[in-house]
Design a protein around this motif. Structure first.
Motif, PDB file in Angstrom:
ATOM      1  N   ALA A 125      23.483 111.593 -69.226  1.00  0.00           N
ATOM      2  CA  ALA A 125      22.335 110.724 -68.974  1.00  0.00           C
ATOM      3  C   ALA A 125      21.390 111.234 -67.896  1.00  0.00           C
ATOM      4  O   ALA A 125      20.466 110.530 -67.512  1.00  0.00           O
ATOM      5  CB  ALA A 125      22.825 109.323 -68.599  1.00  0.00           C
ATOM      6  N   GLY A 126      21.607 112.438 -67.378  1.00  0.00           N
ATOM      7  CA  GLY A 126      20.665 112.981 -66.408  1.00  0.00           C
ATOM      8  C   GLY A 126      21.238 113.117 -65.008  1.00  0.00           C
ATOM      9  O   GLY A 126      22.283 112.550 -64.661  1.00  0.00           O
ATOM     10  N   GLN A 127      20.509 113.878 -64.185  1.00  0.00           N
ATOM     11  CA  GLN A 127      20.981 114.200 -62.836  1.00  0.00           C
ATOM     12  C   GLN A 127      21.185 112.965 -61.971  1.00  0.00           C
ATOM     13  O   GLN A 127      22.071 112.933 -61.113  1.00  0.00           O
ATOM     14  CB  GLN A 127      19.969 115.135 -62.154  1.00  0.00           C
ATOM     15  N   GLY A 128      20.369 111.925 -62.184  1.00  0.00           N
ATOM     16  CA  GLY A 128      20.475 110.714 -61.367  1.00  0.00           C
ATOM     17  C   GLY A 128      21.843 110.073 -61.456  1.00  0.00           C
ATOM     18  O   GLY A 128      22.359 109.529 -60.466  1.00  0.00           O
TER      19      GLY A 128
ATOM     20  N   THR B  86       7.119 119.169 -73.188  1.00  0.00           N
ATOM     21  CA  THR B  86       8.454 118.933 -72.635  1.00  0.00           C
ATOM     22  C   THR B  86       8.524 119.260 -71.150  1.00  0.00           C
ATOM     23  O   THR B  86       9.513 118.925 -70.497  1.00  0.00           O
ATOM     24  CB  THR B  86       9.509 119.763 -73.380  1.00  0.00           C
ATOM     25  N   LEU B  87       7.495 119.916 -70.621  1.00  0.00           N
ATOM     26  CA  LEU B  87       7.503 120.343 -69.221  1.00  0.00           C
ATOM     27  C   LEU B  87       6.613 119.489 -68.326  1.00  0.00           C
ATOM     28  O   LEU B  87       6.615 119.652 -67.109  1.00  0.00           O
ATOM     29  CB  LEU B  87       7.061 121.813 -69.117  1.00  0.00           C
ATOM     30  N   GLU B  88       5.847 118.574 -68.907  1.00  0.00           N
ATOM     31  CA  GLU B  88       4.952 117.734 -68.091  1.00  0.00           C
ATOM     32  C   GLU B  88       5.756 116.872 -67.123  1.00  0.00           C
ATOM     33  O   GLU B  88       6.767 116.289 -67.493  1.00  0.00           O
ATOM     34  CB  GLU B  88       4.081 116.867 -68.983  1.00  0.00           C
ATOM     35  N   GLN B  89       5.281 116.819 -65.858  1.00  0.00           N
ATOM     36  CA  GLN B  89       5.966 116.078 -64.806  1.00  0.00           C
ATOM     37  C   GLN B  89       4.968 115.223 -64.017  1.00  0.00           C
ATOM     38  O   GLN B  89       3.792 115.581 -63.911  1.00  0.00           O
ATOM     39  CB  GLN B  89       6.653 117.046 -63.836  1.00  0.00           C
TER      40      GLN B  89
ATOM     41  N   ALA C  34      14.913 120.668 -59.363  1.00  0.00           N
ATOM     42  CA  ALA C  34      14.433 119.424 -58.749  1.00  0.00           C
ATOM     43  C   ALA C  34      13.057 119.037 -59.280  1.00  0.00           C
ATOM     44  O   ALA C  34      12.721 117.855 -59.378  1.00  0.00           O
ATOM     45  CB  ALA C  34      14.381 119.592 -57.228  1.00  0.00           C
ATOM     46  N   LYS C  35      12.258 120.043 -59.657  1.00  0.00           N
ATOM     47  CA  LYS C  35      10.913 119.786 -60.179  1.00  0.00           C
ATOM     48  C   LYS C  35      10.928 119.432 -61.663  1.00  0.00           C
ATOM     49  O   LYS C  35      10.039 118.742 -62.163  1.00  0.00           O
ATOM     50  CB  LYS C  35      10.029 121.019 -59.959  1.00  0.00           C
ATOM     51  N   PHE C  36      11.917 119.943 -62.385  1.00  0.00           N
ATOM     52  CA  PHE C  36      12.020 119.700 -63.834  1.00  0.00           C
ATOM     53  C   PHE C  36      13.429 119.176 -64.137  1.00  0.00           C
ATOM     54  O   PHE C  36      14.261 119.885 -64.710  1.00  0.00           O
ATOM     55  CB  PHE C  36      11.767 120.995 -64.622  1.00  0.00           C
ATOM     56  N   PRO C  37      13.749 117.939 -63.751  1.00  0.00           N
ATOM     57  CA  PRO C  37      15.138 117.466 -63.811  1.00  0.00           C
ATOM     58  C   PRO C  37      15.728 117.385 -65.208  1.00  0.00           C
ATOM     59  O   PRO C  37      16.951 117.417 -65.357  1.00  0.00           O
ATOM     60  CB  PRO C  37      15.059 116.068 -63.171  1.00  0.00           C
ATOM     61  N   ARG C  38      14.898 117.328 -66.256  1.00  0.00           N
ATOM     62  CA  ARG C  38      15.438 117.226 -67.613  1.00  0.00           C
ATOM     63  C   ARG C  38      15.301 118.525 -68.407  1.00  0.00           C
ATOM     64  O   ARG C  38      15.733 118.593 -69.546  1.00  0.00           O
ATOM     65  CB  ARG C  38      14.737 116.102 -68.380  1.00  0.00           C
ATOM     66  N   SER C  39      14.698 119.529 -67.805  1.00  0.00           N
ATOM     67  CA  SER C  39      14.344 120.713 -68.596  1.00  0.00           C
ATOM     68  C   SER C  39      14.905 122.025 -68.080  1.00  0.00           C
ATOM     69  O   SER C  39      14.744 123.046 -68.735  1.00  0.00           O
ATOM     70  CB  SER C  39      12.812 120.843 -68.668  1.00  0.00           C
ATOM     71  N   THR C  40      15.502 122.046 -66.905  1.00  0.00           N
ATOM     72  CA  THR C  40      15.895 123.344 -66.338  1.00  0.00           C
ATOM     73  C   THR C  40      17.330 123.342 -65.813  1.00  0.00           C
ATOM     74  O   THR C  40      17.633 123.994 -64.817  1.00  0.00           O
ATOM     75  CB  THR C  40      14.922 123.752 -65.205  1.00  0.00           C
TER      76      THR C  40
END
Length: 268
Positions: free
Chosen positions: A70-73, A149-152, A182-188
């Motif tokens: 479910a993600g880094q959070g 997919t990279l928009e933040q 940290a800048k791309f939490p779902r993509s990198t």
């Protein structure tokens, strides 16, 4: 924690692109030695999941292994609680481990154990082996994905416009494996996985590229040291339900689950 069983009792946190694939495979009995016991998600799932939806506290009573999907959070918020309960944790969002304080706390917390998957990239075992011979002093990762997919939220209008109107590859950001996840939490998450293999967040230089023609998500890893040079390149189809995730990622999680469940005959 829960009594240890010969069958791993698995709970999944997150019923998105990764969790659905992993959970469905478990429910169908496709991972020998592991069964899906419950699902944790902050959205009401109704009959969408093939196992009861429960709060985390109940999942820790029912399971001996939690899969984070479910993600880094979730790793930051719940990781230590899972491990302190005596339940093992398999992390899909390895980008969370670029927070060195969090990583230290997770590795020090027990009696549960924390595990990571390689996700969308290969060659990590070879990098770990090479690192045993001496430091890898030049490690570069180039990740290319569709611009959308990279928009933040932190991006300014000038960068967003360049990405949205691009007719070819556009460099979005460069930095270390400490900075980029940290800048791309779902993509990198791949950047974090490479850094974990190399053993140094600051050695790994990452370049993130947006390309409107990127029908496949592409990762190129180049590493060298006094003992050798290595290059790996992978290209994956994005997941149709969540293009920020490569389609192969849930299957990497399933392979990790199979290893933890003790299935024999695998390459380690």
């Amino acid at each position: 924690m829960n009594t240890v069983s010969t069958v791993r009792k698995v709970g999944i946190v997150g019923w998105g692109a990764i969790g659905r694939t992993v959970g469905t495979a478990l429910a169908d009995g496709r991972v020998e030695g592991a069964e899906l016991v419950c699902v944790v998600d902050n959205r009401p799932l109704g009959d969408a999941a093939p196992a009861p939806q429960v709060p985390l506290e109940e999942a820790l009573e029912l399971c001996d292994l939690i899969v984070e999907a479910a993600g880094q959070g979730v790793v930051r918020e719940w990781g230590e609680r899972v491990l302190a309960s005596g339940t093992d944790l398999l992390v899909a969002s390895s980008g969370a481990m670029t927070d060195e304080e969090l990583a230290k706390r997770l590795l020090a917390t027990g009696p549960g154990r924390v595990y990571f998957t390689g996700g969308a990239v290969g060659g990590l075992d070879l990098l770990q082996a090479a690192r045993s011979l001496g430091p890898l002093d030049d490690v570069r990762l180039t990740t290319t994905k569709l611009p959308s997919t990279l928009e933040q939220p932190w991006m300014d209008e000038e960068l967003l416009t360049r990405m949205r109107t691009a007719t070819g590859p556009v460099e979005v950001m460069t930095g270390t494996a400490r900075e980029i996840p940290a800048k791309f939490p779902r993509s990198t998450n791949v950047a974090a996985s490479v850094a974990l293999a190399v053993g140094d967040l600051d050695t790994v230089r990452v370049r993130v590229v947006a390309d409107p023609a990127a029908h496949h998500t592409r990762h190129v890893i180049e590493a060298s040291g006094a003992h050798g040079a290595y290059r790996f390149e992978v290209a994956h189809l994005p997941d149709p339900g969540n293009p920020a995730t490569s389609q192969v990622v849930p299957y990497a999680v399933l392979r990790g689950l199979a290893a933890l469940a003790g299935r024999t005959g695998q390459i380690l």
